[in-house]
Design a protein around this motif. Structure first.
Motif, PDB file in Angstrom:
ATOM      1  N   GLU A  41      28.721  47.411   8.297  1.00  0.00           N
ATOM      2  CA  GLU A  41      28.060  48.712   8.334  1.00  0.00           C
ATOM      3  C   GLU A  41      28.644  49.711   7.342  1.00  0.00           C
ATOM      4  O   GLU A  41      28.022  50.725   7.065  1.00  0.00           O
ATOM      5  CB  GLU A  41      28.075  49.292   9.752  1.00  0.00           C
ATOM      6  N   ALA A  42      29.776  49.369   6.741  1.00  0.00           N
ATOM      7  CA  ALA A  42      30.314  50.239   5.684  1.00  0.00           C
ATOM      8  C   ALA A  42      29.772  49.815   4.317  1.00  0.00           C
ATOM      9  O   ALA A  42      30.151  50.381   3.298  1.00  0.00           O
ATOM     10  CB  ALA A  42      31.828  50.180   5.687  1.00  0.00           C
ATOM     11  N   GLY A  43      28.892  48.787   4.312  1.00  0.00           N
ATOM     12  CA  GLY A  43      28.314  48.353   3.035  1.00  0.00           C
ATOM     13  C   GLY A  43      29.252  47.437   2.265  1.00  0.00           C
ATOM     14  O   GLY A  43      29.098  47.242   1.061  1.00  0.00           O
ATOM     15  N   ILE A  44      30.227  46.816   2.955  1.00  0.00           N
ATOM     16  CA  ILE A  44      31.143  45.878   2.285  1.00  0.00           C
ATOM     17  C   ILE A  44      30.545  44.470   2.396  1.00  0.00           C
ATOM     18  O   ILE A  44      30.107  44.052   3.476  1.00  0.00           O
ATOM     19  CB  ILE A  44      32.548  45.915   2.936  1.00  0.00           C
ATOM     20  N   ILE A  45      30.541  43.748   1.264  1.00  0.00           N
ATOM     21  CA  ILE A  45      29.917  42.424   1.242  1.00  0.00           C
ATOM     22  C   ILE A  45      30.800  41.414   1.982  1.00  0.00           C
ATOM     23  O   ILE A  45      31.997  41.302   1.705  1.00  0.00           O
ATOM     24  CB  ILE A  45      29.674  41.967  -0.209  1.00  0.00           C
ATOM     25  N   LEU A  46      30.164  40.691   2.932  1.00  0.00           N
ATOM     26  CA  LEU A  46      30.896  39.686   3.716  1.00  0.00           C
ATOM     27  C   LEU A  46      30.505  38.271   3.312  1.00  0.00           C
ATOM     28  O   LEU A  46      31.304  37.341   3.457  1.00  0.00           O
ATOM     29  CB  LEU A  46      30.589  39.866   5.211  1.00  0.00           C
ATOM     30  N   ALA A  47      29.261  38.108   2.867  1.00  0.00           N
ATOM     31  CA  ALA A  47      28.817  36.771   2.457  1.00  0.00           C
ATOM     32  C   ALA A  47      27.818  36.926   1.323  1.00  0.00           C
ATOM     33  O   ALA A  47      27.070  37.912   1.267  1.00  0.00           O
ATOM     34  CB  ALA A  47      28.181  36.047   3.642  1.00  0.00           C
ATOM     35  N   PHE A  48      27.812  35.913   0.433  1.00  0.00           N
ATOM     36  CA  PHE A  48      27.022  36.001  -0.791  1.00  0.00           C
ATOM     37  C   PHE A  48      26.499  34.600  -1.074  1.00  0.00           C
ATOM     38  O   PHE A  48      27.283  33.663  -1.288  1.00  0.00           O
ATOM     39  CB  PHE A  48      27.973  36.470  -1.898  1.00  0.00           C
ATOM     40  N   SER A  49      25.169  34.389  -1.038  1.00  0.00           N
ATOM     41  CA  SER A  49      24.651  33.018  -1.111  1.00  0.00           C
ATOM     42  C   SER A  49      24.702  32.471  -2.535  1.00  0.00           C
ATOM     43  O   SER A  49      24.889  33.207  -3.497  1.00  0.00           O
ATOM     44  CB  SER A  49      23.196  32.986  -0.628  1.00  0.00           C
ATOM     45  N   GLN A  66      33.702  43.644  -1.832  1.00  0.00           N
ATOM     46  CA  GLN A  66      33.325  44.805  -2.663  1.00  0.00           C
ATOM     47  C   GLN A  66      32.164  45.549  -1.996  1.00  0.00           C
ATOM     48  O   GLN A  66      31.467  44.994  -1.145  1.00  0.00           O
ATOM     49  CB  GLN A  66      32.836  44.333  -4.027  1.00  0.00           C
ATOM     50  N   ALA A  67      31.941  46.787  -2.461  1.00  0.00           N
ATOM     51  CA  ALA A  67      30.822  47.571  -1.914  1.00  0.00           C
ATOM     52  C   ALA A  67      29.499  47.036  -2.471  1.00  0.00           C
ATOM     53  O   ALA A  67      29.403  46.730  -3.663  1.00  0.00           O
ATOM     54  CB  ALA A  67      30.985  49.038  -2.295  1.00  0.00           C
ATOM     55  N   VAL A  68      28.503  46.955  -1.580  1.00  0.00           N
ATOM     56  CA  VAL A  68      27.232  46.341  -1.969  1.00  0.00           C
ATOM     57  C   VAL A  68      26.502  47.175  -3.026  1.00  0.00           C
ATOM     58  O   VAL A  68      25.672  46.661  -3.760  1.00  0.00           O
ATOM     59  CB  VAL A  68      26.338  46.090  -0.725  1.00  0.00           C
ATOM     60  N   ASN A  69      26.832  48.459  -3.127  1.00  0.00           N
ATOM     61  CA  ASN A  69      26.081  49.262  -4.102  1.00  0.00           C
ATOM     62  C   ASN A  69      26.384  48.873  -5.546  1.00  0.00           C
ATOM     63  O   ASN A  69      25.687  49.295  -6.446  1.00  0.00           O
ATOM     64  CB  ASN A  69      26.226  50.775  -3.865  1.00  0.00           C
ATOM     65  N   ARG A  70      27.356  47.995  -5.765  1.00  0.00           N
ATOM     66  CA  ARG A  70      27.564  47.446  -7.117  1.00  0.00           C
ATOM     67  C   ARG A  70      26.344  46.659  -7.570  1.00  0.00           C
ATOM     68  O   ARG A  70      26.138  46.440  -8.756  1.00  0.00           O
ATOM     69  CB  ARG A  70      28.739  46.458  -7.101  1.00  0.00           C
ATOM     70  N   LEU A  71      25.586  46.156  -6.607  1.00  0.00           N
ATOM     71  CA  LEU A  71      24.426  45.322  -6.962  1.00  0.00           C
ATOM     72  C   LEU A  71      23.181  46.176  -7.176  1.00  0.00           C
ATOM     73  O   LEU A  71      22.113  45.643  -7.438  1.00  0.00           O
ATOM     74  CB  LEU A  71      24.137  44.315  -5.839  1.00  0.00           C
ATOM     75  N   MET A  72      23.342  47.470  -7.010  1.00  0.00           N
ATOM     76  CA  MET A  72      22.160  48.338  -7.103  1.00  0.00           C
ATOM     77  C   MET A  72      22.241  49.203  -8.344  1.00  0.00           C
ATOM     78  O   MET A  72      23.299  49.325  -8.967  1.00  0.00           O
ATOM     79  CB  MET A  72      22.088  49.253  -5.888  1.00  0.00           C
ATOM     80  N   ALA A  73      21.114  49.870  -8.642  1.00  0.00           N
ATOM     81  CA  ALA A  73      21.107  50.732  -9.824  1.00  0.00           C
ATOM     82  C   ALA A  73      20.519  52.083  -9.461  1.00  0.00           C
ATOM     83  O   ALA A  73      19.822  52.220  -8.453  1.00  0.00           O
ATOM     84  CB  ALA A  73      20.276  50.080 -10.917  1.00  0.00           C
ATOM     85  N   ASP A 125      30.045  45.551  19.275  1.00  0.00           N
ATOM     86  CA  ASP A 125      30.041  46.889  18.686  1.00  0.00           C
ATOM     87  C   ASP A 125      29.759  46.868  17.198  1.00  0.00           C
ATOM     88  O   ASP A 125      29.617  47.910  16.575  1.00  0.00           O
ATOM     89  CB  ASP A 125      31.403  47.568  18.911  1.00  0.00           C
ATOM     90  N   TYR A 126      29.761  45.653  16.633  1.00  0.00           N
ATOM     91  CA  TYR A 126      29.590  45.562  15.183  1.00  0.00           C
ATOM     92  C   TYR A 126      28.126  45.487  14.810  1.00  0.00           C
ATOM     93  O   TYR A 126      27.288  45.014  15.576  1.00  0.00           O
ATOM     94  CB  TYR A 126      30.284  44.300  14.633  1.00  0.00           C
ATOM     95  N   CYS A 127      27.899  45.909  13.587  1.00  0.00           N
ATOM     96  CA  CYS A 127      26.540  45.809  13.058  1.00  0.00           C
ATOM     97  C   CYS A 127      26.615  45.110  11.707  1.00  0.00           C
ATOM     98  O   CYS A 127      27.432  45.486  10.858  1.00  0.00           O
ATOM     99  CB  CYS A 127      26.012  47.238  12.893  1.00  0.00           C
ATOM    100  N   LEU A 128      25.829  44.048  11.543  1.00  0.00           N
ATOM    101  CA  LEU A 128      25.792  43.346  10.256  1.00  0.00           C
ATOM    102  C   LEU A 128      24.405  43.508   9.645  1.00  0.00           C
ATOM    103  O   LEU A 128      23.401  43.513  10.371  1.00  0.00           O
ATOM    104  CB  LEU A 128      26.042  41.845  10.453  1.00  0.00           C
ATOM    105  N   PHE A 129      24.382  43.629   8.326  1.00  0.00           N
ATOM    106  CA  PHE A 129      23.096  43.708   7.640  1.00  0.00           C
ATOM    107  C   PHE A 129      22.960  42.500   6.732  1.00  0.00           C
ATOM    108  O   PHE A 129      23.882  42.175   5.990  1.00  0.00           O
ATOM    109  CB  PHE A 129      23.005  44.982   6.791  1.00  0.00           C
ATOM    110  N   THR A 130      21.805  41.844   6.809  1.00  0.00           N
ATOM    111  CA  THR A 130      21.561  40.712   5.907  1.00  0.00           C
ATOM    112  C   THR A 130      20.408  41.090   4.985  1.00  0.00           C
ATOM    113  O   THR A 130      19.302  41.390   5.451  1.00  0.00           O
ATOM    114  CB  THR A 130      21.174  39.443   6.703  1.00  0.00           C
ATOM    115  N   ALA A 131      20.696  41.075   3.677  1.00  0.00           N
ATOM    116  CA  ALA A 131      19.650  41.429   2.701  1.00  0.00           C
ATOM    117  C   ALA A 131      19.136  40.167   2.039  1.00  0.00           C
ATOM    118  O   ALA A 131      19.930  39.304   1.649  1.00  0.00           O
ATOM    119  CB  ALA A 131      20.246  42.369   1.660  1.00  0.00           C
TER     120      ALA A 131
END
Ligand code: ADP
Length: 389
Positions: A41-49, A66-73, A125-131
């Motif tokens: 939920e802090a936007g830190i990458i946990l897994a990368f396919s 790393q923070a996921v916003n590195r992959l964004m523009a 209590d955790y929240c995971l996001f899968t993009a």
């Protein structure tokens, strides 16, 4: 005979234990076709396919943590943390579960459009996001190509409008040419008169004849630029793509669109210098002529081939049919304007093809096939500075 070992019974997913779960998850990361990125939920990458690795150009080891916003523009890169914060606070979903198109950034800094879908999983209590991220650059290229083809099609229908224009042209040209003839005839009759006033009239008539002749020339010049769009903008193009598009366009709104058309391009001949729209016009014209020639023929087929010529840095393209061949009356006047054997034909197609090919520095000719049918062959300059394939 060797016994095939019996497979162990399949384990239901809900009974997988910790390590088995991990293996299962890793196999998903390896095989999921879309790029998949899991963050906390802090936007830190946990897994990368695996697909994400090849799409973004990072290895999982480099990017995990790393923070996921590195992959964004752009805006999304700056606002990502606010998006998550807002969602965690308000529960208001802006993107989760919906999906939208955003601009992503590769490791090398290049930007590209993607379709982004995000799913959410709450574990205690955790929240995971899968993009799930799908590269849209190919799709956008295809759309761009489609638009380009439509504009070419519009150009082609303008070309067929030349038929209609030709009769208007004949009418237009008739006036200045009749005037030229009248002035010249009157001048001839006045030539012998010694009267200086008559000589003045004669001078006026001749200059009027010259003006009208220039006007006629102007009308013809306008037609040529209307048809060939003026200057040739020859640039490096791939012949395979150009020919396949021309085949598709030649079938639009045609009765004999089911005639098989093959395209074979020698890889050595794939790069040429051409104004693609104009050269497509040539190919479309040759295909449509071949279709017309084989009307009602059950074994009709068209074969298009391109190969490098031995000398001169040229590529030769041929469009062959197995129709009845050229009629004797057409053989010598094929490329002359207004030469046609068709009831509805204007006889302009091949003369336009010749204008275009010659403007590209090539030549065009028709060759009878020994097995019956006709091949039209034209040359284009090859692109010597071949780009890497
Ligand atoms: P149009 O199609 O209006 O007649 P073109 O200049 O394109 O004008 O063609 C001139 C003539 O050349 C046609 O009327 C036809 O007689 C002949 N021709 C062209 N292509 C072929 C072909 N593939 N097979 C036989 N005859 C052809």
């Amino acid at each position: 005979m060797t016994d095939i070992p019996a497979k162990p019974p399949a384990v239901p997913l809900d009974q997988l234990d910790g390590p088995a779960h991990q293996l299962h998850f890793e196999s998903i990361l390896d095989s999921v076709p879309d790029a998949m990125v899991v963050t906390d939920e802090a936007g830190i990458i946990l897994a990368f396919s695996r697909a994400a690795e090849s799409l973004f150009g990072y290895t999982a080891d480099e990017i995990i943590g790393q923070a996921v916003n590195r992959l964004m523009a752009g805006r999304d890169r700056m606002n990502h943390d606010t998006y998550i914060g807002n969602y965690m606070r308000t529960g208001h979903r802006q993107i989760i579960g919906k999906g939208r198109v955003v601009i992503a950034a590769r490791a090398d800094g290049t930007l590209f459009p993607v379709d982004l879908k995000i799913g959410e999983a709450r574990i205690g209590d955790y929240c995971l996001f899968t993009a799930f991220i799908r590269d849209l650059s190919e799709q956008q290229n295809a759309e761009r190509r489609m638009q380009a083809m439509q504009s070419e099609l519009a150009h082609f229908s303008r070309l067929s409008a030349v038929g209609t224009m030709a009769s208007a042209l004949a009418h237009e040209l008739n006036q200045p040419l009749t005037a030229v003839a009248n002035y010249l005839e009157a001048s001839r009759d006045l030539l012998d008169s010694p009267d200086p006033e008559i000589r003045e009239v004669l001078r006026g008539a001749l200059s009027e004849a010259a003006t009208q002749a220039v006007r006629a020339g102007e009308i013809v010049r306008k037609l040529r630029s209307y048809v060939s769009r003026g200057e040739v903008d020859a640039r490096p193009v791939r012949l395979t793509a150009l020919l396949s598009d021309a085949v598709a366009l030649s079938k639009v709104a045609r009765e004999r669109a089911d005639i098989p058309v093959t395209v074979t391009v020698d890889p050595q001949a794939d790069r040429v210098l051409a104004d693609p729209i104009q050269v497509q016009q040539v190919v479309i014209n040759l295909i449509r002529n071949a279709m017309d020639a084989m009307a009602g023929q059950s074994n009709a087929r068209i074969d298009i081939r391109a190969a490098r010529m031995e000398a001169g840095g040229l590529v030769e393209v041929e469009v062959c049919d197995n129709g009845p061949g050229l009629s004797a009356e057409m053989r010598d006047s094929l490329f002359k304007p207004f030469a046609t054997t068709k009831a509805q034909g204007m006889g302009l197609g091949l003369s336009i093809c010749q204008t275009i090919v010659e403007a590209h520095g090539g030549t065009i000719r028709a060759v009878p096939k020994t097995s019956g049918g006709t091949c039209f062959r034209f040359t284009l300059r090859e692109d010597k500075d071949k780009l890497p394939t």
